[in-house]
Design a protein around this motif. Structure first.
Motif, short mmCIF file in Angstrom:
data_model
loop_
_atom_site.label_atom_id
_atom_site.label_comp_id
_atom_site.label_asym_id
_atom_site.label_seq_id
_atom_site.Cartn_x
_atom_site.Cartn_y
_atom_site.Cartn_z
N GLY A 185 -10.38 11.85 6.46
CA GLY A 185 -9.12 11.85 5.73
C GLY A 185 -8.99 10.68 4.76
N PHE A 186 -9.27 9.48 5.25
CA PHE A 186 -9.17 8.29 4.39
C PHE A 186 -10.16 8.34 3.23
N SER A 187 -11.41 8.71 3.51
CA SER A 187 -12.41 8.72 2.44
C SER A 187 -12.08 9.79 1.39
N PHE A 188 -11.53 10.92 1.82
CA PHE A 188 -11.15 11.97 0.87
C PHE A 188 -10.01 11.49 -0.04
N VAL A 189 -8.98 10.90 0.58
CA VAL A 189 -7.84 10.40 -0.21
C VAL A 189 -8.28 9.30 -1.17
N LEU A 190 -9.09 8.38 -0.69
CA LEU A 190 -9.49 7.26 -1.53
C LEU A 190 -10.50 7.67 -2.60
N LEU A 191 -11.31 8.68 -2.32
CA LEU A 191 -12.19 9.22 -3.35
C LEU A 191 -11.36 9.80 -4.49
N GLY A 192 -10.30 10.54 -4.13
CA GLY A 192 -9.41 11.09 -5.15
C GLY A 192 -8.70 10.01 -5.94
N TYR A 193 -8.25 8.97 -5.24
CA TYR A 193 -7.56 7.87 -5.92
C TYR A 193 -8.51 7.13 -6.85
N MET A 363 -0.88 4.61 6.14
CA MET A 363 -1.22 4.14 7.48
C MET A 363 -0.36 4.83 8.55
N MET A 364 0.94 4.91 8.30
CA MET A 364 1.84 5.49 9.29
C MET A 364 1.59 6.99 9.47
N CYS A 365 1.37 7.70 8.38
CA CYS A 365 1.11 9.13 8.48
C CYS A 365 -0.22 9.39 9.18
N ALA A 366 -1.24 8.57 8.85
CA ALA A 366 -2.53 8.70 9.52
C ALA A 366 -2.39 8.39 11.01
N ALA A 367 -1.57 7.39 11.32
CA ALA A 367 -1.34 7.02 12.72
C ALA A 367 -0.76 8.20 13.50
N LEU A 368 0.28 8.81 12.97
CA LEU A 368 0.91 9.93 13.65
C LEU A 368 -0.04 11.11 13.78
N MET A 369 -0.77 11.41 12.71
CA MET A 369 -1.68 12.55 12.74
C MET A 369 -2.81 12.34 13.73
N SER A 370 -3.24 11.07 13.93
CA SER A 370 -4.33 10.80 14.86
C SER A 370 -3.96 11.20 16.29
N ARG A 371 -2.66 11.18 16.60
CA ARG A 371 -2.22 11.62 17.93
C ARG A 371 -1.76 13.07 17.94
N VAL A 372 -1.06 13.49 16.88
CA VAL A 372 -0.55 14.86 16.82
C VAL A 372 -1.69 15.88 16.88
N VAL A 373 -2.84 15.54 16.28
CA VAL A 373 -3.97 16.47 16.25
C VAL A 373 -4.48 16.79 17.65
N LEU A 374 -4.16 15.95 18.63
CA LEU A 374 -4.61 16.20 20.00
C LEU A 374 -3.84 17.35 20.65
#
Length: 412
Positions: A185-193, A363-374
């Motif tokens: 997720g991070f690498s995709f977003v930062l590649l686009g940026y 950071m906050m959205c990634a944090a939530l998604m890291s748990r929600v995906v479980l």
């Protein structure tokens, strides 16, 4: 006394203190608890290659991490204590590098404190060696990879040495499913940026993205993971077999929201207090009102003044196996979660600079998604509190970015 013009960065002094703190914790940590016992038995009774083949075909795709785990359990405890302490230090150093606060005494110390006071029982819920190798090692190595992305965004260049070290770091960190998804997720977003900013493709980012995606595909095609899902459904969550996409999203969101409300962590309290402090200094009374309302509601729900109330019982029902997820009340509860997240991000948007808003929101959205995906795993309740490690560590990074903004604006 440490002077601000000292040639030694402040974070080195904090690292030395952290090294002593974590090393002592590891030395006094009890051995032979939780899953460590089973893994040690396997280490002493089965050849490593046979063991890894068995695990890959019948239970898990974490063969790289389990190879490290099995090897460490064969060695004296002091080896694990030293290497694991080094991983905690790498985690600290990576966060400091995220913030570019190597020479900032206040932020370097604050980062160290926030890591030190994190509850120790999150690190041993499946046994000390098992939990730290499966969670802290991927966290530290994954954060190290991500911490260098900001450098490239400034000048569109990667350090060649970093790229070479990045490959084994991603292969180890990405062997944990949550970190694999985060790296993708991070690498995709930062590649686009990076493409948007520099008007060209940064092939180093492409390499990182492909490596991260490769680890994710590895998890998806692993036959052992499919077998484990069937066993977990049968043993711990039979109703999961009938869940559709919406049910699994509800399971991830509602179990996360209920845990956050009923088991409050200082990392979220700090975030809310930071926003309220900025709002107070800027005389933003709307933000003060929103933040105070969220805080008072949260305190009411955790106060246990009415532990037997229908609201509390409803909330607690999502902390264990629940067969009826998508109902009218649960949809309202789901909506409350979305509303709280939107309100907090709206406060951040009103109060902070654009750059801080974008970084902390990510950071906050990634944090939530890291748990929600479980919610897509029937074993989320079996794994317990350790499934929140990634979420809380990402929120700590967000907290520190907001603290840096407060410091730079001389708001405190």
């Amino acid at each position: 006394m440490i002077r601000k013009n000292s040639s030694v960065p402040y974070y080195i002094y904090v690292e030395m203190s952290l090294a002593l703190f974590y090393f002592v914790i590891h030395i006094i940590a009890p051995s032979g608890i939780g899953d460590d016992v089973w893994f040690k038995t396997m280490a002493n009774t089965m050849p490593l290659t046979t063991y890894l083949q068995m695990r890959y075909t019948t239970w898990t795709s974490r063969v790289v991490l389990e190879m490290i785990l099995i090897t460490l359990l064969k060695l004296p405890k002091i080896v694990w204590a030293i290497l694991d302490t080094a991983m905690f230090l790498l985690l600290y150093k990576s966060i400091v590098h995220f913030l570019h606060c190597e020479n900032d005494k206040e932020l370097a110390i604050l980062c160290g404190i926030m890591l030190c006071i994190f509850p120790i029982n999150y690190y041993n819920s499946a046994g000390w060696v098992t939990t730290t190798v499966n969670y802290i090692w991927p966290l530290a190595l994954g954060f190290w990879v991500l911490s260098h992305f900001g450098d490239c965004l400034q000048n569109d260049r990667f350090n060649k040495k970093y790229i070479l070290l990045c490959i084994p770091a991603i292969l180890i960190a990405g062997n944990q499913e949550q970190m694999s998804a985060l790296l993708c997720g991070f690498s995709f977003v930062l590649l686009g940026y990076s493409f948007w900013k520099f008007k060209k493709v940064n092939w180093n980012y492409v390499v990182v993205l492909l490596l991260s995606a490769g680890t994710l595909v590895f998890h998806m095609v692993c036959p052992g993971n499919a077998e484990r899902v069937l066993v977990d459904i049968s043993d711990s969550y039979p109703a999961f077999a009938h869940f559709g996409l919406i049910d699994k999203v509800y399971l991830g969101v509602l179990s996360t929201f209920s845990w956050v409300i009923s088991k409050p962590s200082y990392v979220l309290v700090v975030f809310l207090l930071e926003l309220l402090l900025i709002a107070w200094k800027k005389r933003d009374y709307l933000s003060i009102g929103i933040g105070s309302a969220i805080g008072f509601l949260w305190m009411f729900l955790i106060s246990e003044l009415y532990p037997d109330s229908a609201v509390i019982q409803f909330m607690q029902s999502f902390l264990s196996v629940n067969e009826h997820l998508v109902t009218g009340y649960s949809t309202l509860y789901f909506g409350m979660f979305i509303l709280v997240v939107i309100l907090l991000l709206a406060m951040l948007y009103r109060l902070a600079s654009k750059n801080v808003f974008l970084i902390v929101s990510l950071m906050m959205c990634a944090a939530l998604m890291s748990r929600v995906v479980l919610g897509f795993s029937p074993s989320l309740f079996v794994s317990g509190k350790r499934t929140f490690l990634f979420m809380y560590m990402l929120i700590i990074v967000g907290d520190l970015f907001v603290a840096k903004y407060i410091q730079e604006c001389h708001l405190f």
